[in-house]
Design a protein around this motif. Structure first.
Motif, PDB file in Angstrom:
ATOM      1  N   PHE A  79       0.839  -1.201   0.000  1.00  0.00           N
ATOM      2  CA  PHE A  79       0.000   0.000   0.000  1.00  0.00           C
ATOM      3  C   PHE A  79       0.877   1.256   0.000  1.00  0.00           C
ATOM      4  O   PHE A  79       0.636   2.203  -0.763  1.00  0.00           O
ATOM      5  N   MET A  80       1.909   1.240   0.820  1.00  0.00           N
ATOM      6  CA  MET A  80       2.784   2.423   0.890  1.00  0.00           C
ATOM      7  C   MET A  80       3.441   2.688  -0.462  1.00  0.00           C
ATOM      8  O   MET A  80       3.685   3.832  -0.834  1.00  0.00           O
ATOM      9  N   ASP A  81       3.683   1.616  -1.207  1.00  0.00           N
ATOM     10  CA  ASP A  81       4.332   1.778  -2.512  1.00  0.00           C
ATOM     11  C   ASP A  81       3.367   2.250  -3.596  1.00  0.00           C
ATOM     12  O   ASP A  81       3.773   2.425  -4.750  1.00  0.00           O
ATOM     13  N   THR A  82       2.103   2.455  -3.235  1.00  0.00           N
ATOM     14  CA  THR A  82       1.162   3.034  -4.214  1.00  0.00           C
ATOM     15  C   THR A  82       1.012   4.542  -4.013  1.00  0.00           C
ATOM     16  O   THR A  82       0.142   5.165  -4.618  1.00  0.00           O
ATOM     17  N   THR A  83       1.837   5.121  -3.148  1.00  0.00           N
ATOM     18  CA  THR A  83       1.634   6.531  -2.789  1.00  0.00           C
ATOM     19  C   THR A  83       2.480   7.502  -3.623  1.00  0.00           C
ATOM     20  O   THR A  83       2.523   8.693  -3.314  1.00  0.00           O
ATOM     21  N   GLY A  84       3.134   6.977  -4.664  1.00  0.00           N
ATOM     22  CA  GLY A  84       4.022   7.831  -5.471  1.00  0.00           C
ATOM     23  C   GLY A  84       3.336   9.108  -5.959  1.00  0.00           C
ATOM     24  O   GLY A  84       3.917  10.196  -5.901  1.00  0.00           O
ATOM     25  N   VAL A  96       1.608  14.104   9.759  1.00  0.00           N
ATOM     26  CA  VAL A  96       2.230  13.564  10.975  1.00  0.00           C
ATOM     27  C   VAL A  96       1.905  12.070  11.075  1.00  0.00           C
ATOM     28  O   VAL A  96       0.757  11.666  10.835  1.00  0.00           O
ATOM     29  N   PHE A  97       2.907  11.277  11.394  1.00  0.00           N
ATOM     30  CA  PHE A  97       2.762   9.819  11.384  1.00  0.00           C
ATOM     31  C   PHE A  97       3.287   9.181  12.672  1.00  0.00           C
ATOM     32  O   PHE A  97       4.198   9.715  13.313  1.00  0.00           O
ATOM     33  N   GLY A  98       2.716   8.036  12.988  1.00  0.00           N
ATOM     34  CA  GLY A  98       3.232   7.209  14.070  1.00  0.00           C
ATOM     35  C   GLY A  98       2.968   5.757  13.713  1.00  0.00           C
ATOM     36  O   GLY A  98       2.310   5.459  12.710  1.00  0.00           O
ATOM     37  N   GLY A  99       3.475   4.836  14.545  1.00  0.00           N
ATOM     38  CA  GLY A  99       3.292   3.425  14.212  1.00  0.00           C
ATOM     39  C   GLY A  99       3.122   2.539  15.428  1.00  0.00           C
ATOM     40  O   GLY A  99       3.422   2.937  16.556  1.00  0.00           O
ATOM     41  N   PHE A 100       2.635   1.342  15.162  1.00  0.00           N
ATOM     42  CA  PHE A 100       2.554   0.313  16.213  1.00  0.00           C
ATOM     43  C   PHE A 100       2.790  -1.052  15.570  1.00  0.00           C
ATOM     44  O   PHE A 100       2.580  -1.240  14.378  1.00  0.00           O
ATOM     45  N   VAL A 101       3.268  -1.988  16.386  1.00  0.00           N
ATOM     46  CA  VAL A 101       3.802  -3.235  15.847  1.00  0.00           C
ATOM     47  C   VAL A 101       3.506  -4.402  16.786  1.00  0.00           C
ATOM     48  O   VAL A 101       3.373  -4.205  17.991  1.00  0.00           O
ATOM     49  N   PHE A 118       9.291   3.745   9.304  1.00  0.00           N
ATOM     50  CA  PHE A 118       9.515   5.197   9.251  1.00  0.00           C
ATOM     51  C   PHE A 118      10.323   5.614   8.023  1.00  0.00           C
ATOM     52  O   PHE A 118      10.238   6.761   7.589  1.00  0.00           O
ATOM     53  N   ASN A 119      11.126   4.692   7.450  1.00  0.00           N
ATOM     54  CA  ASN A 119      11.950   5.071   6.284  1.00  0.00           C
ATOM     55  C   ASN A 119      11.128   5.722   5.181  1.00  0.00           C
ATOM     56  O   ASN A 119      11.500   6.760   4.644  1.00  0.00           O
ATOM     57  N   SER A 120      10.002   5.095   4.830  1.00  0.00           N
ATOM     58  CA  SER A 120       9.182   5.647   3.736  1.00  0.00           C
ATOM     59  C   SER A 120       8.655   7.028   4.122  1.00  0.00           C
ATOM     60  O   SER A 120       8.561   7.922   3.278  1.00  0.00           O
TER      61      SER A 120
END
Ligand SMILES: Cc1cc2nc3c(=O)[nH]c(=O)nc-3n(C[C@H](O)[C@H](O)[C@H](O)COP(=O)(O)O)c2cc1C
Length: 185
Positions: A79-84, A96-101, A118-120
């Motif tokens: 999905f992230m790779d469709t954001t070009g 602003v972004f955050g994450g959970f795992v 976070f790299n992307s």
């Protein structure tokens, strides 16, 4: 944990959209794992699939992923790779972004997975917000990079530590997004 993130964000005053990325695994792989098949059935009814419009709409986004060998799950990465297009149009800049795992095992890749996630976001020009060690509970939870949980290979559901750290991440993400919006206005 995604629900805890949405609750945390709402308590901080945000409107939320809870979304899932499409499942890419072959049907036989899903069916070989009863819990996976049940989970997919349940979320198919309960949770809408994500679209790029959701990403454009949001001022703040929390991504959640299980670890896959210390990395982001392919389904989320796809999905992230469709954001070009959004990235090129500058639509992800300063969001602003955050994450959970989750991991199956202790030390199974919580931190590396969040850092990989976070790299992307850095490349988009997004702003990454973490829970840090900003509250007392974080010294017990122990992961300053994002919400996290160890399932003990599927035996243990997310507990207060996992849900609390995820909600804290969401609140902090919303607070920073709000402050940026105010400054912009
Ligand atoms: C291909 C694959 C790689 C995985 N790699 C790891 C890993 O490196 N470390 C770990 O702790 N768990 C790993 N897991 C387990 C998942 O992270 C785990 O399934 C996830 O945290 C969701 O929790 P649960 O399925 O145990 O409930 C892996 C699972 C798969 C399918």
């Amino acid at each position: 944990m995604a629900k805890a993130a949405a609750d945390g964000a709402e308590k901080a005053g945000a409107q939320t959209r809870l979304r899932r990325v499409p499942e890419l695994a072959p049907q036989e792989a899903v069916e070989s794992n009863e819990d996976w098949a049940k989970h997919l059935d349940r979320v198919a009814d309960e949770v809408e699939e994500v679209s790029l419009d959701d990403l454009e709409w949001a001022d703040a986004v929390l991504f959640g992923t299980p670890t896959r060998f210390g990395n982001v799950a392919a389904q989320l990465k796809q999905f992230m790779d469709t954001t070009g297009g959004l990235w090129q149009a500058g639509k992800l800049t300063n969001k602003v972004f955050g994450g959970f795992v989750t991991t199956g095992t202790e030390h199974g890749g919580h931190e590396s997975t969040l850092l990989a996630l976070f790299n992307s976001i850095y490349h988009w020009g997004g702003i990454v917000v973490t829970p840090g060690y900003t509250e007392e509970d974080q010294f017990v939870q122990g992961n300053p990079y994002g919400g996290s949980h160890t399932s003990q290979n599927g035996e243990v559901p997310p507990d207060e530590k996992a849900l609390g750290s995820t909600a804290l991440t969401a609140r902090r993400v919303v607070d920073v997004a709000r402050a940026l919006k105010r400054a912009d206005a």
